[in-house]
Design an enzyme around this catalytic site. Sequence first.
Site: not given
Lengths: 338, 444
Positions: B180, B249
């Site tokens: 990322e 998450h």
Amino acid sequence: MAQAETRKKSKGRAASNQVLTQDQLLRGYRDMLLIRRFEEKAGQLYGMGLIGGFCHLYIGQEAVVVGIQMALEQGDEVITSYRDHGHMLATGMEARGVMAELTGREGGYSRGKGGSMHMFSREKNFFGGHGIVGAQVSLGAGLAFSNWYRKNDRVAVTYFGDGASNQGQVFESFNLAALMKLPCIFVIENNRYGMGTSVERATASHDLSQNGAPWGIKGVKVDGMDLEAVHAAAEVAVAACRAGEGPYLMEVETYRYRGHSMSDPAKYRTRDEVQKMRTEHDAIESVRHKLEALGVDAAAFKGIDDEVKAIVTDAAEFAQSSPEPNVSQLWTDVLVEG
Amino acid sequence: MGVQILMPALSPTMTEGKLSRWLKKAGDDVRAGDVIAEIETDKATMEVEAVDEGRIGKLLVPEGTEGVAVNTPIAELEGEGGKIAAPEPTPAPVAAAPVVHAASAPVAALAAAEEKDWGPTKPVTVREALRDAMALEMRRDGDVFLLGEEVAQYQGAYKISQGLLDEFGPRRIIDTPITEHGFTGMAVGAAMNGLKPIVEFMTFNFSMQAIDQIINSAAKTLYMSGGQMGCPIVFRGPNGAASRVGAQHSQCYASWYAHCPGLKVVAPWSAADAKGLLRAAIRDPNPVIFLENEILYGQTFECPVDEDFILPIGRAKIERVGTDVTIVAFSIMVGVAMKAAETLAAQGISAEVINLRSLRPMDHATIVASVKKTNRIVTVEEGWPTAGIGAEINMVVIEQAFDWLDAPPQRVAGLDIPLPYAANLEKLCLPQPDWVVDAVKKII
């Protein structure tokens, strides 16, 4: 000593490549001298309190950016870290605008809103000027990506230091650039110290030029105090990138004579070490000697000195006479309107 | 006299120092860069280098002198060939910038407006709406491309990019490795060079790996460059809790990104929001954070069929008109607020529901106008309450409609803990319609 040996070796390697013409040497001498005199003046203005905050001078490293810039073409992109004044001058940005940004004035490249570490020029394809160590490496891969996307033959040069070379995103960028065959030249300006920490204390890599090897990125170690060696290596890297061979890594061994920033007493190295580099390896002096051997006379040097001095004096005067940014600028440029 | 060498400041805070040692004496020639003296401050000993070349004329401050103020002349330097060099430049004009009082950044200066009628609609899932928005904009502009993990060959981890690789090919629909930080930085660099990337984060939780590039590079560069270097880029993906995927998450990043000037932050609820706002985000010349929600992807809403359908960023939508209380929500919580409003209606309480749509800029006008009508406000968000979006909305109301309030503002938010995995515990953490009903009844 290991450093000196490596330098000799790479010098030998470079000698087999092309040598600069007298005109090119004169041009390189002039560009390096401009950077040095500019930085000395910046240091002086800092001392007078006219420049604030952080100010990282490029003195000693001039041959790196000048040698590489001489191998580039119009339209190639350049991006670097916060030690960026030399890169801006080398890409042809005006000394006035750079110095006025250092003093935080309206006439600065960022109209006083960026400062020493944050200047840009769309016209010269200079993409900054970045203050977060290593961030410019991913951004530079993105500049190369845009060339890949547009299928043009531009290359993007991404400069970073030996300190930044340990950042995770640098390796992520190596992987991405190699995977996509991006036309990106990664240039590690190894000046031996990431702020106060020597390379030996910061990395387990024995050879930074091979840091891209696991991804198949060609790497070369270059004597950064030798303009011709830097230029020759850059020519090879640029040609490979332009030919679509993917990224290239140059580790350029150089040295900064000043501290990391203005407020660094540089206790981590001896005065002798600095003095030895200055007296025995200075890139500007070395080019001057070459030119003298080619028969360039004192008057020619005097002409260059005078031209450079005039540019720097003018820049310093402009940087002090340009007004501070109008308060109305405070709220502009946060977002592109419309 | 020649050029005066002044006592330099060697750090941003130095005002005086000790001139501990001269390394040059009167009559010595110096070249630019030569070390001429050593100075001691309370922090360090530093070297002073000559800036100009010439001959030292006179040392004005003897070595060992303490407390030498910055800018005191310490030596004279005769210029080349004994000529008198130019005088020192004049000092900088004194900063005369008046203090600007600005309590908060400018907000969308849009008046509370009626929603434009886009004509016929058809039922569309949020997933299809997002894909259609990207496809339409990619057909329209060759500089737009999508990159992220599993967006191409896998067709998207949540199938948002289904079919796009087939239509646009691998140069415009790009699978990245799981890096990322690296691929976000690369996309930001491409945007600085004029391309218009759409970066898909598989979930916004992973954007934390890349947040430095989003804030420090994408959001700040326009300002730092004095307006030269923009960054037209969209960061999109599911945000907030899904279902039983655990604390790492299941986080809402709305308040994180809405905090930062230089970004726009959008959070659609319906399929029409998703399509209209994503098209606007892709066309926007600024970096836009586009917060989707995994649970909404499969939900169906009526969406205009007009080829040109687009929604303005910065404008909220009144989803339900009411008179007794204003409920402000965004993303999946708009659905929760709508259910609560139905329950309240059955009990004779008329709630107005505002779908915020855009968190930065925030449509203060619509919120304030509604509160001036209902005199009560309840905010609903899935994220944590502390320093959250609800806190921001309620403060705006206190600033702009204090005299119209008949009761303290209320906020409904996710519990202030990492989200647990166990089904029963998870359910207790996220706002439910009855939480909103209870909050409303507290103030009516």
